[in-house]
Design a protein around this motif. Structure first.
Motif, PDB file in Angstrom:
ATOM      1  N   PRO A   1       0.797  -1.239   0.000  1.00 16.10           N
ATOM      2  CA  PRO A   1       0.000   0.000   0.000  1.00 16.10           C
ATOM      3  C   PRO A   1       0.824   1.281   0.000  1.00 16.10           C
ATOM      4  CG  PRO A   1      -0.964  -1.593   1.493  1.00 16.10           C
ATOM      5  CD  PRO A   1       0.344  -2.174   1.053  1.00 16.10           C
ATOM      6  N   ASP A   2       2.053   1.235   0.540  1.00 15.33           N
ATOM      7  CA  ASP A   2       2.871   2.449   0.551  1.00 15.33           C
ATOM      8  C   ASP A   2       3.697   2.616  -0.717  1.00 15.33           C
ATOM      9  OD1 ASP A   2       4.739   0.464   0.866  1.00 15.33           O
ATOM     10  OD2 ASP A   2       5.655   1.302   2.683  1.00 15.33           O
ATOM     11  N   GLY A   3       3.442   1.750  -1.717  1.00 15.55           N
ATOM     12  CA  GLY A   3       4.137   1.863  -2.986  1.00 15.55           C
ATOM     13  C   GLY A   3       5.383   1.004  -3.092  1.00 15.55           C
ATOM     14  N   ALA A   4       5.823   0.400  -1.980  1.00 14.04           N
ATOM     15  CA  ALA A   4       6.989  -0.487  -2.025  1.00 14.04           C
ATOM     16  C   ALA A   4       6.635  -1.779  -2.772  1.00 14.04           C
ATOM     17  CB  ALA A   4       7.468  -0.802  -0.618  1.00 14.04           C
ATOM     18  N   LYS A   5       7.659  -2.472  -3.256  1.00 15.34           N
ATOM     19  CA  LYS A   5       7.433  -3.676  -4.058  1.00 15.34           C
ATOM     20  C   LYS A   5       8.271  -4.832  -3.514  1.00 15.34           C
ATOM     21  CE  LYS A   5       8.940  -3.563  -8.342  1.00 15.34           C
ATOM     22  NZ  LYS A   5       8.988  -3.273  -9.803  1.00 15.34           N
ATOM     23  N   VAL A   6       7.652  -6.038  -3.444  1.00 15.03           N
ATOM     24  CA  VAL A   6       8.354  -7.252  -3.048  1.00 15.03           C
ATOM     25  C   VAL A   6       8.327  -8.204  -4.239  1.00 15.03           C
ATOM     26  CG1 VAL A   6       8.466  -9.176  -1.433  1.00 15.03           C
ATOM     27  CG2 VAL A   6       7.653  -6.942  -0.642  1.00 15.03           C
ATOM     28  N   VAL A   7       9.509  -8.633  -4.674  1.00 15.72           N
ATOM     29  CA  VAL A   7       9.639  -9.474  -5.870  1.00 15.72           C
ATOM     30  C   VAL A   7      10.289 -10.795  -5.478  1.00 15.72           C
ATOM     31  CG1 VAL A   7      10.606  -9.638  -8.189  1.00 15.72           C
ATOM     32  CG2 VAL A   7       9.911  -7.404  -7.285  1.00 15.72           C
ATOM     33  N   ALA A   8       9.738 -11.924  -5.979  1.00 17.59           N
ATOM     34  CA  ALA A   8      10.293 -13.253  -5.670  1.00 17.59           C
ATOM     35  C   ALA A   8      10.613 -13.986  -6.973  1.00 17.59           C
ATOM     36  CB  ALA A   8       9.314 -14.055  -4.839  1.00 17.59           C
ATOM     37  N   ASN A   9      11.765 -14.674  -6.995  1.00 22.12           N
ATOM     38  CA  ASN A   9      12.185 -15.459  -8.158  1.00 22.12           C
ATOM     39  C   ASN A   9      12.954 -16.686  -7.704  1.00 22.12           C
ATOM     40  OD1 ASN A   9      11.505 -13.904 -10.721  1.00 22.12           O
ATOM     41  ND2 ASN A   9      12.569 -12.311  -9.541  1.00 22.12           N
ATOM     42  N   PHE A  10      12.940 -17.757  -8.536  1.00 25.21           N
ATOM     43  CA  PHE A  10      13.844 -18.888  -8.338  1.00 25.21           C
ATOM     44  C   PHE A  10      15.176 -18.541  -8.981  1.00 25.21           C
ATOM     45  CE2 PHE A  10       9.727 -21.262  -8.329  1.00 25.21           C
ATOM     46  CZ  PHE A  10       9.818 -21.753  -7.033  1.00 25.21           C
ATOM     47  N   THR A  11      16.261 -19.024  -8.392  1.00 24.62           N
ATOM     48  CA  THR A  11      17.589 -18.769  -8.954  1.00 24.62           C
ATOM     49  C   THR A  11      18.552 -19.859  -8.539  1.00 24.62           C
ATOM     50  OG1 THR A  11      19.419 -17.178  -9.075  1.00 24.62           O
ATOM     51  CG2 THR A  11      18.239 -17.323  -6.986  1.00 24.62           C
ATOM     52  N   ASP A  12      19.525 -20.144  -9.400  1.00 17.17           N
ATOM     53  CA  ASP A  12      20.588 -21.090  -9.049  1.00 17.17           C
ATOM     54  C   ASP A  12      21.791 -20.372  -8.464  1.00 17.17           C
ATOM     55  OD1 ASP A  12      19.160 -23.311  -9.951  1.00 17.17           O
ATOM     56  OD2 ASP A  12      19.805 -22.970 -12.032  1.00 17.17           O
ATOM     57  N   ASN A  13      21.824 -19.068  -8.674  1.00 21.61           N
ATOM     58  CA  ASN A  13      22.962 -18.293  -8.193  1.00 21.61           C
ATOM     59  C   ASN A  13      22.435 -17.038  -7.498  1.00 21.61           C
ATOM     60  OD1 ASN A  13      25.435 -17.092  -7.699  1.00 21.61           O
ATOM     61  ND2 ASN A  13      25.747 -16.455  -9.840  1.00 21.61           N
ATOM     62  N   PRO A  14      22.212 -17.077  -6.178  1.00 17.74           N
ATOM     63  CA  PRO A  14      21.622 -15.937  -5.465  1.00 17.74           C
ATOM     64  C   PRO A  14      22.499 -14.701  -5.441  1.00 17.74           C
ATOM     65  CG  PRO A  14      22.375 -17.591  -3.916  1.00 17.74           C
ATOM     66  CD  PRO A  14      22.500 -18.205  -5.288  1.00 17.74           C
ATOM     67  N   GLY A  15      23.809 -14.867  -5.613  1.00 13.62           N
ATOM     68  CA  GLY A  15      24.700 -13.724  -5.612  1.00 13.62           C
ATOM     69  C   GLY A  15      24.841 -13.100  -4.228  1.00 13.62           C
ATOM     70  N   VAL A  16      25.249 -11.821  -4.219  1.00 15.97           N
ATOM     71  CA  VAL A  16      25.475 -11.109  -2.967  1.00 15.97           C
ATOM     72  C   VAL A  16      24.124 -10.580  -2.447  1.00 15.97           C
ATOM     73  CG1 VAL A  16      26.643  -9.169  -1.865  1.00 15.97           C
ATOM     74  CG2 VAL A  16      27.784 -10.448  -3.712  1.00 15.97           C
ATOM     75  N   THR A  17      23.885 -10.736  -1.157  1.00 17.43           N
ATOM     76  CA  THR A  17      22.639 -10.244  -0.563  1.00 17.43           C
ATOM     77  C   THR A  17      22.914  -9.033   0.325  1.00 17.43           C
ATOM     78  OG1 THR A  17      22.819 -11.700   1.353  1.00 17.43           O
ATOM     79  CG2 THR A  17      21.656 -12.559  -0.580  1.00 17.43           C
ATOM     80  N   ASP A  18      21.874  -8.240   0.560  1.00 17.44           N
ATOM     81  CA  ASP A  18      21.975  -7.089   1.464  1.00 17.44           C
ATOM     82  C   ASP A  18      20.720  -7.037   2.315  1.00 17.44           C
ATOM     83  OD1 ASP A  18      19.962  -6.067  -0.147  1.00 17.44           O
ATOM     84  OD2 ASP A  18      21.322  -4.827  -1.333  1.00 17.44           O
ATOM     85  N   GLU A  19      20.497  -5.919   3.028  1.00 19.37           N
ATOM     86  CA  GLU A  19      19.362  -5.837   3.952  1.00 19.37           C
ATOM     87  C   GLU A  19      18.014  -5.852   3.231  1.00 19.37           C
ATOM     88  OE1 GLU A  19      19.195  -0.928   4.319  1.00 19.37           O
ATOM     89  OE2 GLU A  19      19.621  -2.158   6.084  1.00 19.37           O
ATOM     90  N   ASN A  20      18.036  -5.571   1.923  1.00 21.06           N
ATOM     91  CA  ASN A  20      16.797  -5.569   1.158  1.00 21.06           C
ATOM     92  C   ASN A  20      16.627  -6.822   0.303  1.00 21.06           C
ATOM     93  OD1 ASN A  20      15.814  -3.022   2.042  1.00 21.06           O
ATOM     94  ND2 ASN A  20      17.275  -2.006   0.686  1.00 21.06           N
ATOM     95  N   THR A  21      17.416  -7.855   0.611  1.00 23.46           N
ATOM     96  CA  THR A  21      17.341  -9.119  -0.132  1.00 23.46           C
ATOM     97  C   THR A  21      17.346 -10.292   0.839  1.00 23.46           C
ATOM     98  OG1 THR A  21      18.624  -8.098  -1.920  1.00 23.46           O
ATOM     99  CG2 THR A  21      18.370 -10.490  -1.986  1.00 23.46           C
ATOM    100  N   TYR A  22      16.497 -11.273   0.574  1.00 24.45           N
ATOM    101  CA  TYR A  22      16.461 -12.490   1.408  1.00 24.45           C
ATOM    102  C   TYR A  22      16.572 -13.701   0.479  1.00 24.45           C
ATOM    103  CZ  TYR A  22      14.809 -16.161   4.522  1.00 24.45           C
ATOM    104  OH  TYR A  22      14.707 -17.317   5.262  1.00 24.45           O
ATOM    105  N   VAL A  23      17.414 -14.673   0.866  1.00 21.38           N
ATOM    106  CA  VAL A  23      17.621 -15.882   0.067  1.00 21.38           C
ATOM    107  C   VAL A  23      17.470 -17.109   0.970  1.00 21.38           C
ATOM    108  CG1 VAL A  23      19.275 -17.213  -1.295  1.00 21.38           C
ATOM    109  CG2 VAL A  23      19.148 -14.723  -1.581  1.00 21.38           C
ATOM    110  N   CYS A  24      16.747 -18.123   0.468  1.00 17.71           N
ATOM    111  CA  CYS A  24      16.667 -19.407   1.174  1.00 17.71           C
ATOM    112  C   CYS A  24      16.573 -20.528   0.146  1.00 17.71           C
ATOM    113  CB  CYS A  24      15.465 -19.434   2.113  1.00 17.71           C
ATOM    114  SG  CYS A  24      13.884 -19.370   1.263  1.00 17.71           S
ATOM    115  N   ARG A  25      16.829 -21.755   0.585  1.00 20.72           N
ATOM    116  CA  ARG A  25      16.701 -22.902  -0.314  1.00 20.72           C
ATOM    117  C   ARG A  25      15.226 -23.266  -0.465  1.00 20.72           C
ATOM    118  NH1 ARG A  25      21.302 -24.235   2.814  1.00 20.72           N
ATOM    119  NH2 ARG A  25      23.196 -24.467   1.554  1.00 20.72           N
TER     120      ARG A  25
END
Length: 462
Positions: A351-375
Motif C-alpha cells: 500500500p505504501d508503494g513499495a514492491k516485493v519481488v520473488a524469483n527462483f535462482t541457481d545463483n543468489p549472488g550477494v545479498t543485502d538488507e533488502n534481499t532475502y535468500v533461502c533454499r
C-alpha cells in the motif's frame, strides 16, 4: 463619543488620510453611529467611503427593510452603497455549522469581494467595548488558550487592506447617546433581545451584572485585550522561530516531528504556543472537541518514561512518542493492512508503494538488507506477505530459541506507528522468514543441492 473614537483611531493608527474605506453597516445603532461619525470626518481626511450591507434573510421582510433603510440613509448622506442578500440557512445546512458562524462566513466573503473590487484600504466595523467584554468572557468559558481570551483585535490584515474597529474604546450606552444626539433612528433586530444564542445570553444576562460592579468595564477589558494581544504576538513570533529550528515537516503526508530533548530546552511559554502552531498547521480547521485536556496530555507525553506511547486527538490525529522523537500524524494505518500470497516468480505492490519481488535462482549472488535468500526445499510454499500479529516470534542463526517480533521492534527503536504496517514474509506453515529490512530468519529444515528462492524489497511511494 466622537472625540473618544478619533483619539482611539489616532492612538492605534487606524486611519490615514486619502484612503478608501468600506463600512459594514447593518442598520443597527453601532454601525449607523460609526457611519455617521466617518461621514463627518471624510472631508477632513479626504476619504472615499463605501457602505456594504448584507441581508442574511433570517428575518424575512424585516431584514429586507433593514437593507432599504441603510440605502436610504446613504442616499441622504451622499455615501456610495452596495447591498446584497445571502442564503444563510442553505449554507448552514450544507456546511453543517451554526447559524451565527454561517452568517459570519458569508458576510465576510462579501466584504472580501467588495474590498478587492473597490481596492479599499480599510474595512470598518462597528464592534464596540461591550462586544469586547462579551467576546473575552465567552472565550474564557470555552478555552484556556490565551488567544481565545485576547478578544477582538482593533486592527488586522484583511483582503486588500485591514479590518479596523474604531468603536472598541466606547460602550454601547455611549453609542446609543450618540445616535439620539444626531437624530439617528436605527433599525433594531429583535433577536438580539433573546437568549437563544450564546452571545445574546452574555449580552443580556452576564454583562449587566458585571456593570453593577464596574460600569467602566469596557475600558478595563479593552486595555487587557491590547496587552494580551501584544504579549501573544511577541510569543507567537518567538514560537515560530522555534518551530523553524526544531520541526521536520512532511507536507505530503501531513506529519510533523521533532526531537524531545531539544524542544524541552525552551521556556514552557514557547512550548505551549509551539504546540498550538503545530495543530494549526496540521488541521484544516481546529476541531470543536479539541480542548485544554489534549494540551495537558501532550505535556504528560513529553515526560513519559515509556519508550513508545501515543495519545489520540480528534479527527484521527495521533501524537506519538518514540524514544526521543515526537510525531504528529493522521492515522491511516487501516489502509496499509495486507495479507497476500507471494507467487514465484511474482511480485506484490504494498500500500505504501513499495514492491516485493520473488524469483527462483541457481545463483543468489550477494545479498543485502533488502534481499532475502533461502533454499526452496527448506520452506513450505507458497510464501505469504502480511503485517504483524499478536504473539509473532521468529528465530535466526545463532539465536537460542526464538524472539518476539515486538521485542525486535523495540531493540531496533522502530516507532509504534511503523510497526503495524511493517511487512513480514512467511512460508505456508506460518514460519516467519523475513522481517523485511530488519531481521532474516533461519528455516527449520536445511536441505542441500537445491535451487534458491530470492526475494527483493524495493522502497517506493504512492
Amino acid at each position: 463619543m466622537r472625540e473618544a473614537v478619533i483619539s482611539f483611531m489616532k492612538k492605534h493608527q487606524l486611519l490615514k488620510k486619502g484612503k478608501t474605506v468600506l463600512v459594514g453597516v447593518s442598520g443597527g445603532p453601532d454601525s449607523m453611529a460609526l457611519l455617521h461619525l466617518l461621514s463627518s470626518i471624510r472631508t477632513e481626511y479626504n476619504l472615499r467611503v463605501v457602505v456594504v450591507s448584507v441581508d442574511h434573510q433570517l428575518r424575512g421582510d424585516e431584514s429586507k427593510a433593514d437593507l432599504t433603510y441603510v440605502k436610504e440613509m446613504c442616499d441622504k448622506w451622499e455615501i456610495d452603497f452596495y447591498g446584497t442578500s445571502v442564503d444563510v440557512l442553505s449554507y448552514k445546512h450544507s456546511r453543517k455549522i451554526g447559524t451565527e458562524v454561517a452568517a459570519r462566513e458569508l458576510r465576510y466573503q462579501i466584504f472580501s469581494e467588495q474590498m478587492q473590487k473597490e481596492q479599499a484600504d480599510y474595512l470598518m466595523l462597528g464592534h464596540h467595548g461591550d462586544d469586547q467584554v462579551e467576546t473575552m468572557l465567552m472565550g474564557l468559558t470555552r478555552s484556556s488558550n490565551p488567544r481565545a481570551i485576547a478578544g477582538i483585535p482593533f486592527k488586522r490584515p484583511f483582503a486588500t487592506g485591514f479590518i479596523v474597529r474604531p468603536l472598541l474604546g466606547v460602550s454601547k450606552n455611549e453609542i446609543e447617546k450618540y445616535c439620539k444626539q444626531h437624530n439617528i433612528i436605527p433599525r433594531r433586530d429583535p433577536t438580539n433581545e433573546t437568549t437563544d444564542f450564546t452571545r445574546n445570553y452574555f449580552r443580556n444576562k452576564v454583562i449587566p451584572l458585571i456593570k453593577t460592579q464596574n460600569n467602566n468595564i469596557h475600558t478595563t477589558v479593552q486595555h487587557l485585550s491590547e496587552n494580551i494581544q501584544a504579549d501573544e504576538t511577541f510569543l507567537v513570533n518567538e514560537a515560530l522561530k522555534l518551530f523553524d529550528k526544531v520541526v521536520t515537516i512532511d507536507k505530503d503526508e501531513r506529519v510533523a516531528t521533532f526531537k524531545i530533548d531539544a524542544f524541552q530546552t525552551y521556556p514552557l511559554a514557547l512550548q505551549r504556543r509551539f504546540y498550538h502552531l503545530i495543530l494549526n498547521y496540521l488541521y484544516d480547521e481546529l476541531p470543536k472537541d479539541l480542548s485544554y485536556v489534549h494540551e495537558e496530555q501532550f505535556f504528560v507525553l513529553l515526560t513519559s518514561k515509556k519508550a513508545n506511547v501515543h495519545i489520540n486527538f480528534p479527527h484521527q490525529l495521533k501524537v506519538e512518542k518514540a524514544y526521543q522523537q515526537l510525531s504528529f500524524y493522521f492515522d491511516e494505518s487501516q489502509t496499509l493492512k495486507v495479507n497476500e500470497t507471494l507467487l514465484i516468480p511474482g511480485e506484490i505492490i504494498l500500500p505504501d508503494g513499495a514492491k516485493v519481488v520473488a524469483n527462483f535462482t541457481d545463483n543468489p549472488g550477494v545479498t543485502d538488507e533488502n534481499t532475502y535468500v533461502c533454499r526452496k526445499e527448506d520452506i513450505a510454499l507458497p510464501l505469504h506477505i502480511r503485517m504483524r500479529q499478536d504473539g509473532d516470534r521468529m528465530c535466526w542463526k545463532g539465536l537460542n530459541g526464538s524472539k518476539k517480533i515486538k521485542d525486535i521492534f523495540i531493540d531496533a527503536k522502530v516507532p509504534m506507528k511503523e510497526r503495524d504496517k511493517w511487512p513480514i514474509v512467511t512460508d505456508n506453515n506460518g514460519e516467519i522468514l523475513w522481517l523485511i529490512g530488519l531481521k532474516k530468519g533461519q528455516p527449520k529444515k536445511q536441505a542441500n543441492n537445491t535451487s534458491y528462492i530470492k526475494i527483493s524489497y524495493e522502497k517506493g511511494s504512492v
